[in-house]
Enzyme design. Structure first.
Site, PDB file in Angstrom:
ATOM      1  N   ARG A   1       3.360  -3.697 -13.627  1.00  0.00           N
ATOM      2  CA  ARG A   1       2.974  -2.640 -12.950  1.00  0.00           C
ATOM      3  C   ARG A   1       2.716  -0.863 -13.789  1.00  0.00           C
ATOM      4  O   ARG A   1       3.513  -0.539 -14.553  1.00  0.00           O
ATOM      5  CB  ARG A   1       4.835  -2.388 -12.176  1.00  0.00           C
ATOM      6  CG  ARG A   1       4.805  -1.380 -11.364  1.00  0.00           C
ATOM      7  CD  ARG A   1       6.057  -1.332  -9.994  1.00  0.00           C
ATOM      8  NE  ARG A   1       5.344  -2.020  -8.969  1.00  0.00           N
ATOM      9  CZ  ARG A   1       5.992  -1.759  -8.336  1.00  0.00           C
ATOM     10  NH1 ARG A   1       7.106  -1.217  -7.530  1.00  0.00           N
ATOM     11  NH2 ARG A   1       5.608  -2.954  -7.485  1.00  0.00           N
TER      12      ARG A   1
ATOM     13  N   HIS B   1      -2.334  -3.280  -5.127  1.00  0.00           N
ATOM     14  CA  HIS B   1      -1.344  -4.202  -4.752  1.00  0.00           C
ATOM     15  C   HIS B   1      -1.907  -5.797  -4.815  1.00  0.00           C
ATOM     16  O   HIS B   1      -1.220  -5.887  -3.334  1.00  0.00           O
ATOM     17  CB  HIS B   1      -0.514  -2.753  -4.099  1.00  0.00           C
ATOM     18  CG  HIS B   1       1.039  -3.540  -4.416  1.00  0.00           C
ATOM     19  ND1 HIS B   1       1.479  -4.810  -5.368  1.00  0.00           N
ATOM     20  CD2 HIS B   1       2.201  -3.493  -4.280  1.00  0.00           C
ATOM     21  CE1 HIS B   1       2.894  -4.572  -5.223  1.00  0.00           C
ATOM     22  NE2 HIS B   1       3.117  -4.111  -4.841  1.00  0.00           N
TER      23      HIS B   1
ATOM     24  N   GLN C   1       1.334  -7.796  -2.978  1.00  0.00           N
ATOM     25  CA  GLN C   1       1.833  -7.330  -1.217  1.00  0.00           C
ATOM     26  C   GLN C   1       1.008  -7.916  -0.633  1.00  0.00           C
ATOM     27  O   GLN C   1       0.793  -8.407   0.348  1.00  0.00           O
ATOM     28  CB  GLN C   1       1.246  -5.232  -1.898  1.00  0.00           C
ATOM     29  CG  GLN C   1       2.447  -4.911  -0.113  1.00  0.00           C
ATOM     30  CD  GLN C   1       3.700  -5.337  -0.179  1.00  0.00           C
ATOM     31  OE1 GLN C   1       4.500  -5.203  -1.270  1.00  0.00           O
ATOM     32  NE2 GLN C   1       3.620  -6.378   0.663  1.00  0.00           N
TER      33      GLN C   1
ATOM     34  N   ASP D   1       2.181   2.612   5.320  1.00  0.00           N
ATOM     35  CA  ASP D   1       2.980   2.966   3.626  1.00  0.00           C
ATOM     36  C   ASP D   1       3.255   4.251   3.507  1.00  0.00           C
ATOM     37  O   ASP D   1       2.324   5.627   4.297  1.00  0.00           O
ATOM     38  CB  ASP D   1       2.000   2.809   2.486  1.00  0.00           C
ATOM     39  CG  ASP D   1       2.657   2.696   1.234  1.00  0.00           C
ATOM     40  OD1 ASP D   1       3.947   2.832   1.033  1.00  0.00           O
ATOM     41  OD2 ASP D   1       1.642   2.174   0.680  1.00  0.00           O
TER      42      ASP D   1
ATOM     43  N   CYS E   1       4.835  -2.125   2.771  1.00  0.00           N
ATOM     44  CA  CYS E   1       4.983  -3.357   2.389  1.00  0.00           C
ATOM     45  C   CYS E   1       6.593  -2.310   1.772  1.00  0.00           C
ATOM     46  O   CYS E   1       7.323  -3.711   0.983  1.00  0.00           O
ATOM     47  CB  CYS E   1       4.400  -2.511   0.863  1.00  0.00           C
ATOM     48  SG  CYS E   1       3.680  -1.138   0.232  1.00  0.00           S
TER      49      CYS E   1
ATOM     50  N   ARG F   1       7.212 -12.090  -0.756  1.00  0.00           N
ATOM     51  CA  ARG F   1       6.388 -11.552  -2.345  1.00  0.00           C
ATOM     52  C   ARG F   1       6.928 -13.019  -3.468  1.00  0.00           C
ATOM     53  O   ARG F   1       6.249 -13.419  -3.340  1.00  0.00           O
ATOM     54  CB  ARG F   1       6.779 -10.401  -2.210  1.00  0.00           C
ATOM     55  CG  ARG F   1       6.420  -9.105  -1.653  1.00  0.00           C
ATOM     56  CD  ARG F   1       5.255  -9.024  -2.316  1.00  0.00           C
ATOM     57  NE  ARG F   1       5.086  -8.371  -3.203  1.00  0.00           N
ATOM     58  CZ  ARG F   1       5.461  -7.756  -4.493  1.00  0.00           C
ATOM     59  NH1 ARG F   1       6.559  -6.314  -3.604  1.00  0.00           N
ATOM     60  NH2 ARG F   1       5.459  -7.295  -5.182  1.00  0.00           N
TER      61      ARG F   1
HETATM   62  N1   CP Z   1       6.734  -3.349  -2.132  1.00  0.00           N
HETATM   63  C1   CP Z   1       6.938  -3.236  -3.395  1.00  0.00           C
HETATM   64  O1   CP Z   1       5.818  -3.155  -4.320  1.00  0.00           O
HETATM   65  O2   CP Z   1       8.332  -2.883  -3.164  1.00  0.00           O
HETATM   66  P1   CP Z   1       8.557  -2.456  -4.944  1.00  0.00           P
HETATM   67  O3   CP Z   1       8.272  -0.882  -5.407  1.00  0.00           O
HETATM   68  O4   CP Z   1      10.600  -2.457  -4.389  1.00  0.00           O
HETATM   69  O5   CP Z   1       8.899  -3.407  -6.013  1.00  0.00           O
HETATM   70  N1  NVA Z   2       1.870   3.105  -2.247  1.00  0.00           N
HETATM   71  C1  NVA Z   2       3.161   2.806  -2.779  1.00  0.00           C
HETATM   72  C2  NVA Z   2       3.430   1.365  -2.701  1.00  0.00           C
HETATM   73  C3  NVA Z   2       4.824   0.875  -3.198  1.00  0.00           C
HETATM   74  C4  NVA Z   2       5.036  -0.372  -2.991  1.00  0.00           C
HETATM   75  C5  NVA Z   2       3.073   3.407  -3.845  1.00  0.00           C
HETATM   76  O1  NVA Z   2       2.205   3.561  -5.061  1.00  0.00           O
HETATM   77  O2  NVA Z   2       4.078   4.339  -5.000  1.00  0.00           O
END
Ligand code: CP
Ligand code: NVA
Length: 313
Positions: A110, A137, A140, A232, A272, A300
């Site tokens: 990530r 993502h 997701q 989101d 999400c 997930r």
């Molecule tokens: N939806 C998602 O990826 O959540 P986190 O940021 O908690 O991993």
């Molecule tokens: N769009 C959000 C998604 C988090 C799971 C971010 O990137 O922070």
């Protein structure tokens, strides 16, 4: 013994690394793994395998679901915060990739720049899975479409309407919808549309799959005959400095009860998570009986298990 699908790609950096057929077989495997778990069956498809999980950004769902997935599959997951490994002190991504490839069987990353995930994958001999970048993502989006697939068993007459920022989650959902032949509409303020190259890629895929992709600033147009409403956060990780401008620009682009009531009574609400309650979504919507946000979060783990087995077995 469960049959593990074969995929051409070594890595999962974007949903387009898989074909439509590969995605469907991953969904079938996800369902089987989910059913086995619910029946209390122990399986060890990844016995002796180790996944390294590099995090530049925070996480609840991604970290916990990957870690538990590896444990339940008989393997091991290693949490590697960027600041605790030499990457945070300037060791190159390429050197990190080459070294980790000597210890691990797979890497989940990530990070901010999508290029970091690409560079890691290009320099690794082991699979690399994108656990969120500024661009995409994929885990997701795959879990979300599995959630729809699980209840419908197909994607006929599905229209996913996304109200909010054309961000990483929206971009992956749009590409997945295009691949699966699902209609997708995004309503967002001007200046916040998905990136041009992702839009072009989605339109090119949709022209073959038959899905209708709509990008608009008009919420009413986007949600017309929607079967699923998705939103989101307005401010994604890394955009904190833009928070006050974004909150003004997105003020209208929230899913309220009034918006939900304009849709059919069986329209599902998706997010999400994490949610900024009261901003992009109100409590009465996210907590309503139409909300399937917890199913998304649960799935997930099941879908990531299928991805891990497919790439690491
Ligand atoms: N939806 C998602 O990826 O959540 P986190 O940021 O908690 O991993
Ligand atoms: N769009 C959000 C998604 C988090 C799971 C971010 O990137 O922070």
């Amino acid at each position: 013994m469960i049959k593990i699908p074969r995929v051409k790609s070594k890595d999962l950096l974007s949903v387009t690394d898989f074909s439509k057929e590969e995605i469907i077989s991953i969904f079938e495997l996800s369902k089987k793994l989910k059913d086995e778990l619910k029946q209390g069956k122990i399986n060890s498809y990844l016995k002796g395998k180790t996944l390294g999980m590099i995090f530049e950004k925070t996480s609840t769902r991604t970290r916990v679901s990957f870690e538990v997935a590896m444990f339940q599959l008989g393997g091991y997951a290693l949490f590697l915060s960027r600041d605790d490994i030499q990457l945070g002190r300037g060791e190159t991504v390429a050197d990190t990739a080459k070294v980790l490839s000597r210890y691990l069987d797979g890497i989940m990353i990530r990070c901010y720049a999508h290029e970091t995930a690409i560079e890691l994958a290009q320099n690794s001999t082991i699979p690399v899975i994108n656990g969120l970048t500024d661009m995409f993502h994929p885990c997701q989006a795959l879990a979300d479409f599995f959630t729809i697939y699980e209840s419908n068993r197909n994607f006929k007459n599905v229209k996913l309407a996304f109200v909010g920022d054309g961000n990483n989650v929206a971009q992956s959902l749009m590409l997945t919808a295009a691949m699966l032949g699902v209609d997708f509409a995004l309503a967002c303020p001007k200046g916040y549309y998905p990136k041009k190259e992702v839009v072009e890629q989605a339109f090119s895929i949709a022209s073959k799959s038959g899905s209708v992709i709509t990008l608009t600033s008009d919420i009413a147009l986007a949600i017309e005959s929607a079967t699923h409403l998705y939103t989101d956060v307005w401010v994604s990780m890394g955009q904190e400095k833009e928070a006050s401008r974004r909150k003004k620009d997105f003020a209208k682009y929230k899913i309220t009860k009034k918006i939900l009531d304009k849709c059919s009574s069986d329209c599902k609400v998706m997010h999400c998570l994490p949610a900024h309650r009261g901003e992009e979504i109100t409590d009465d919507v996210i907590d309503s009986p139409q909300s399937i946000v917890l199913d998304q979060a649960e799935n997930r783990m099941h879908v990531q298990k299928a991805i891990l087995c497919t790439l690491m077995k």
